[in-house]
Design a protein around this motif. Structure first.
Motif, PDB file in Angstrom:
ATOM      1  N   SER A  58       2.781  -0.561  15.475  1.00  0.00           N
ATOM      2  CA  SER A  58       1.988  -1.081  14.123  1.00  0.00           C
ATOM      3  C   SER A  58       0.959  -1.984  14.594  1.00  0.00           C
ATOM      4  O   SER A  58       1.128  -2.850  15.523  1.00  0.00           O
ATOM      5  N   ASN A  59      -0.083  -1.940  13.916  1.00  0.00           N
ATOM      6  CA  ASN A  59      -1.119  -3.098  13.891  1.00  0.00           C
ATOM      7  C   ASN A  59      -0.798  -4.138  13.078  1.00  0.00           C
ATOM      8  O   ASN A  59      -1.786  -5.008  12.925  1.00  0.00           O
ATOM      9  N   ASP A  60       0.291  -3.983  12.296  1.00  0.00           N
ATOM     10  CA  ASP A  60       0.577  -4.924  11.332  1.00  0.00           C
ATOM     11  C   ASP A  60       1.364  -6.258  11.865  1.00  0.00           C
ATOM     12  O   ASP A  60       2.726  -6.103  12.370  1.00  0.00           O
ATOM     13  N   CYS A 120       9.709  -2.535  11.643  1.00  0.00           N
ATOM     14  CA  CYS A 120       9.216  -1.641  12.151  1.00  0.00           C
ATOM     15  C   CYS A 120      10.037  -0.282  12.169  1.00  0.00           C
ATOM     16  O   CYS A 120       9.700   0.873  11.866  1.00  0.00           O
TER      17      CYS A 120
END
Length: 53
Positions: A43-45, A53
């Motif tokens: 994830s890029n969060d 996740c």
């Protein structure tokens, strides 16, 4: 025969011999076995923890 070779699912594991026959590529099969059952989640969060996740 060529439909199987063009298959996105199976084509990567096949090779064409000089005589025009399809054979299973043992090296590619072993390579795929090493990844069998493993999944990667990314994830890029940056606010998410690995558990989230």
């Amino acid at each position: 025969m060529y439909q199987l070779r063009a298959s996105r699912r199976y084509g990567r594991y096949l090779r064409l011999t000089k005589g025009g026959l399809l054979r299973i590529d043992a090296a590619k099969r072993r390579e795929a076995e090493q990844l069998d059952g493993k999944f990667v989640v990314h994830s890029n969060d940056d606010s998410l923890t690995p558990a989230d996740c």
